[in-house]
Design a protein around this motif. Sequence first.
Motif, PDB file in Angstrom:
ATOM      1  N   PHE A  97       0.845  -1.186   0.000  1.00 54.26           N
ATOM      2  CA  PHE A  97       0.000   0.000   0.000  1.00 54.26           C
ATOM      3  C   PHE A  97       0.885   1.243   0.000  1.00 54.26           C
ATOM      4  CE2 PHE A  97       0.416  -1.315   4.463  1.00 54.26           C
ATOM      5  CZ  PHE A  97       0.846  -0.152   5.083  1.00 54.26           C
ATOM      6  N   GLY A  98       0.236   2.400  -0.115  1.00 60.52           N
ATOM      7  CA  GLY A  98       0.987   3.650  -0.142  1.00 60.52           C
ATOM      8  C   GLY A  98       1.672   3.920  -1.468  1.00 60.52           C
ATOM      9  N   PHE A  99       1.203   3.292  -2.531  1.00 61.81           N
ATOM     10  CA  PHE A  99       1.853   3.481  -3.830  1.00 61.81           C
ATOM     11  C   PHE A  99       1.576   4.898  -4.358  1.00 61.81           C
ATOM     12  CE2 PHE A  99       1.236  -1.110  -3.577  1.00 61.81           C
ATOM     13  CZ  PHE A  99       2.497  -1.561  -3.923  1.00 61.81           C
ATOM     14  N   CYS A 100       2.620   5.588  -4.726  1.00 60.16           N
ATOM     15  CA  CYS A 100       2.493   6.925  -5.300  1.00 60.16           C
ATOM     16  C   CYS A 100       3.797   7.272  -6.004  1.00 60.16           C
ATOM     17  CB  CYS A 100       2.166   7.965  -4.226  1.00 60.16           C
ATOM     18  SG  CYS A 100       3.384   8.059  -2.905  1.00 60.16           S
ATOM     19  N   ARG A 101       3.797   8.410  -6.672  1.00 61.73           N
ATOM     20  CA  ARG A 101       4.980   8.845  -7.423  1.00 61.73           C
ATOM     21  C   ARG A 101       5.338  10.264  -6.999  1.00 61.73           C
ATOM     22  NH1 ARG A 101       1.114   7.271 -10.488  1.00 61.73           N
ATOM     23  NH2 ARG A 101       0.772   9.324 -11.411  1.00 61.73           N
ATOM     24  N   LEU A 102       6.596  10.470  -6.679  1.00 66.43           N
ATOM     25  CA  LEU A 102       7.075  11.826  -6.428  1.00 66.43           C
ATOM     26  C   LEU A 102       7.356  12.443  -7.794  1.00 66.43           C
ATOM     27  CD1 LEU A 102       7.837  13.871  -4.215  1.00 66.43           C
ATOM     28  CD2 LEU A 102      10.188  13.039  -4.394  1.00 66.43           C
ATOM     29  N   LEU A 118      -2.267  21.520 -13.689  1.00 68.93           N
ATOM     30  CA  LEU A 118      -0.855  21.173 -13.711  1.00 68.93           C
ATOM     31  C   LEU A 118      -0.654  19.900 -14.518  1.00 68.93           C
ATOM     32  CD1 LEU A 118      -0.109  21.784  -9.928  1.00 68.93           C
ATOM     33  CD2 LEU A 118       0.658  23.233 -11.809  1.00 68.93           C
ATOM     34  N   LYS A 119       0.515  19.763 -15.127  1.00 68.95           N
ATOM     35  CA  LYS A 119       0.839  18.570 -15.903  1.00 68.95           C
ATOM     36  C   LYS A 119       2.141  17.969 -15.374  1.00 68.95           C
ATOM     37  CE  LYS A 119       3.242  21.357 -19.423  1.00 68.95           C
ATOM     38  NZ  LYS A 119       3.283  21.767 -20.851  1.00 68.95           N
ATOM     39  N   ILE A 120       2.245  16.646 -15.429  1.00 66.26           N
ATOM     40  CA  ILE A 120       3.446  15.961 -14.955  1.00 66.26           C
ATOM     41  C   ILE A 120       4.526  16.002 -16.029  1.00 66.26           C
ATOM     42  CG2 ILE A 120       4.408  13.722 -14.277  1.00 66.26           C
ATOM     43  CD1 ILE A 120       1.750  13.069 -12.955  1.00 66.26           C
ATOM     44  N   LEU A 121       5.731  16.387 -15.622  1.00 63.56           N
ATOM     45  CA  LEU A 121       6.870  16.408 -16.532  1.00 63.56           C
ATOM     46  C   LEU A 121       7.770  15.192 -16.349  1.00 63.56           C
ATOM     47  CD1 LEU A 121       8.015  20.142 -16.242  1.00 63.56           C
ATOM     48  CD2 LEU A 121       6.406  19.143 -17.882  1.00 63.56           C
ATOM     49  N   ASP A 122       7.925  14.741 -15.115  1.00 63.80           N
ATOM     50  CA  ASP A 122       8.847  13.639 -14.835  1.00 63.80           C
ATOM     51  C   ASP A 122       8.512  13.026 -13.486  1.00 63.80           C
ATOM     52  OD1 ASP A 122      11.018  11.913 -15.238  1.00 63.80           O
ATOM     53  OD2 ASP A 122      12.241  13.546 -16.050  1.00 63.80           O
ATOM     54  N   VAL A 123       8.944  11.782 -13.296  1.00 60.89           N
ATOM     55  CA  VAL A 123       8.789  11.096 -12.011  1.00 60.89           C
ATOM     56  C   VAL A 123      10.165  10.972 -11.376  1.00 60.89           C
ATOM     57  CG1 VAL A 123       8.119   8.952 -10.857  1.00 60.89           C
ATOM     58  CG2 VAL A 123       6.724   9.850 -12.731  1.00 60.89           C
ATOM     59  N   ILE A 124      10.293  11.499 -10.166  1.00 59.34           N
ATOM     60  CA  ILE A 124      11.568  11.473  -9.458  1.00 59.34           C
ATOM     61  C   ILE A 124      11.733  10.188  -8.661  1.00 59.34           C
ATOM     62  CG2 ILE A 124      12.868  12.607  -7.593  1.00 59.34           C
ATOM     63  CD1 ILE A 124      11.764  15.254  -8.576  1.00 59.34           C
ATOM     64  N   LEU A 125      10.626   9.675  -8.099  1.00 58.04           N
ATOM     65  CA  LEU A 125      10.706   8.480  -7.252  1.00 58.04           C
ATOM     66  C   LEU A 125       9.386   7.747  -7.257  1.00 58.04           C
ATOM     67  CD1 LEU A 125      12.332   6.882  -4.984  1.00 58.04           C
ATOM     68  CD2 LEU A 125      11.126   8.347  -3.344  1.00 58.04           C
ATOM     69  N   GLU A 126       9.443   6.413  -7.412  1.00 58.43           N
ATOM     70  CA  GLU A 126       8.277   5.547  -7.210  1.00 58.43           C
ATOM     71  C   GLU A 126       8.279   5.141  -5.742  1.00 58.43           C
ATOM     72  OE1 GLU A 126       5.982   4.629  -9.364  1.00 58.43           O
ATOM     73  OE2 GLU A 126       6.832   5.156 -11.332  1.00 58.43           O
ATOM     74  N   SER A 127       7.229   5.506  -5.019  1.00 58.06           N
ATOM     75  CA  SER A 127       7.214   5.277  -3.578  1.00 58.06           C
ATOM     76  C   SER A 127       6.142   4.272  -3.177  1.00 58.06           C
ATOM     77  CB  SER A 127       6.987   6.603  -2.836  1.00 58.06           C
ATOM     78  OG  SER A 127       7.113   6.428  -1.437  1.00 58.06           O
ATOM     79  N   ARG A 128       6.314   3.712  -1.979  1.00 57.27           N
ATOM     80  CA  ARG A 128       5.340   2.809  -1.365  1.00 57.27           C
ATOM     81  C   ARG A 128       5.650   2.769   0.125  1.00 57.27           C
ATOM     82  NH1 ARG A 128       6.924  -2.982  -3.811  1.00 57.27           N
ATOM     83  NH2 ARG A 128       5.033  -3.621  -2.711  1.00 57.27           N
ATOM     84  N   ALA A 129       4.781   2.145   0.896  1.00 62.54           N
ATOM     85  CA  ALA A 129       5.023   2.015   2.331  1.00 62.54           C
ATOM     86  C   ALA A 129       6.078   0.949   2.593  1.00 62.54           C
ATOM     87  CB  ALA A 129       3.730   1.659   3.055  1.00 62.54           C
ATOM     88  N   PHE A 130       6.863   1.165   3.663  1.00 60.03           N
ATOM     89  CA  PHE A 130       7.890   0.212   4.068  1.00 60.03           C
ATOM     90  C   PHE A 130       7.789  -0.066   5.564  1.00 60.03           C
ATOM     91  CE2 PHE A 130      10.093   0.200   0.119  1.00 60.03           C
ATOM     92  CZ  PHE A 130      11.063  -0.807   0.188  1.00 60.03           C
ATOM     93  N   LEU A 131       8.052  -1.300   5.929  1.00 61.24           N
ATOM     94  CA  LEU A 131       8.252  -1.661   7.333  1.00 61.24           C
ATOM     95  C   LEU A 131       9.729  -1.456   7.638  1.00 61.24           C
ATOM     96  CD1 LEU A 131       7.074  -2.941   9.965  1.00 61.24           C
ATOM     97  CD2 LEU A 131       7.881  -5.143   9.073  1.00 61.24           C
ATOM     98  N   ILE A 132      10.025  -0.685   8.683  1.00 60.98           N
ATOM     99  CA  ILE A 132      11.407  -0.333   8.997  1.00 60.98           C
ATOM    100  C   ILE A 132      11.690  -0.612  10.468  1.00 60.98           C
ATOM    101  CG2 ILE A 132      11.612   1.400   7.182  1.00 60.98           C
ATOM    102  CD1 ILE A 132      10.938   3.543   9.222  1.00 60.98           C
TER     103      ILE A 132
END
Length: 288
Positions: A90-95, A172-186
């Motif tokens: 879960f927590g999938f998103c893009r910076l 607004l329009k997306i130009l680029d993706v800096i990071l593919e993110s998700r939740a992590f257990l740490i």
Amino acid sequence: MAVIRTAIPNKGRLADDAARLLRTIGLRVPSANDRKLLVDSGKGRYQVLFASPWDIPRYLMTGAADVGITGLDILEETGNGVKRLLPLNFGFCRLSLAAPEAAPVQSARDVPASATVATSFPNLVRSFFRRIGTEVKIVEVRGATEVTPIIGAADFIVDLVETGSTLRMNHLKILDVILESRAFLIAGPQSLTTKAAEIRELVSAIESVVEAESRRYLMANVPVAKLAEIRAFLPGISGPTIMNLMGRDDMVAMHVVVKEDEVNGVIALLKDAGATGTLVVPIERMVV
């Protein structure tokens, strides 16, 4: 046994999913309306700490919490020494880097030097633009990043994007993706040394949920004459389980675990092979 304190987000995009995950492994996690920020759970063996997602890595580093759940975006931005134990489903998103729709740019490389970029992730943004050879001015903001180009506070933004609907609403329009993110257990380095066995037990429980989320338990009655054909496309974890049906010599009951994204295809193949009574059910936990 030592008490394990697990820090999870108190609000935001990860909060509900993190709480659900802990409930699935049997921990008592109150609803979001409960005002307690530290609760006992699991018959005194566990505590749950509600905290800002940004503070969770810091708590782990100081030993104030043992394990936690937060986003990869925060881990990459803060760059501290917590141990990443397990990616979660879960927590999938893009910076993402975004610009006003009318801006004459199509990619990050079109962003001019000295342009202003509003973001909550200054370190990631600075590193990204340095990699492509552009020096930008960073305006650090907390929340409502999308409004900054509208009010003239920035030329571009870098923000977390899930569906993109908020960007579109603000033209607004997306130009680029800096990071593919998700939740992590740490986990914190100190706790990994002093509470290794307890943390390993918790990780194993959470891993069983994560593994189960992408699988389904499939049951069907299949013709004995088609077993060899069916086994070829249904390997399961260690092969399908086959059981006799009372009063039938030509059919057997087959149980198997399949990947969620393969279920529809498997059902079609089973139907072609003469299977009947097919059932597909979710799996709560699975230890491989």
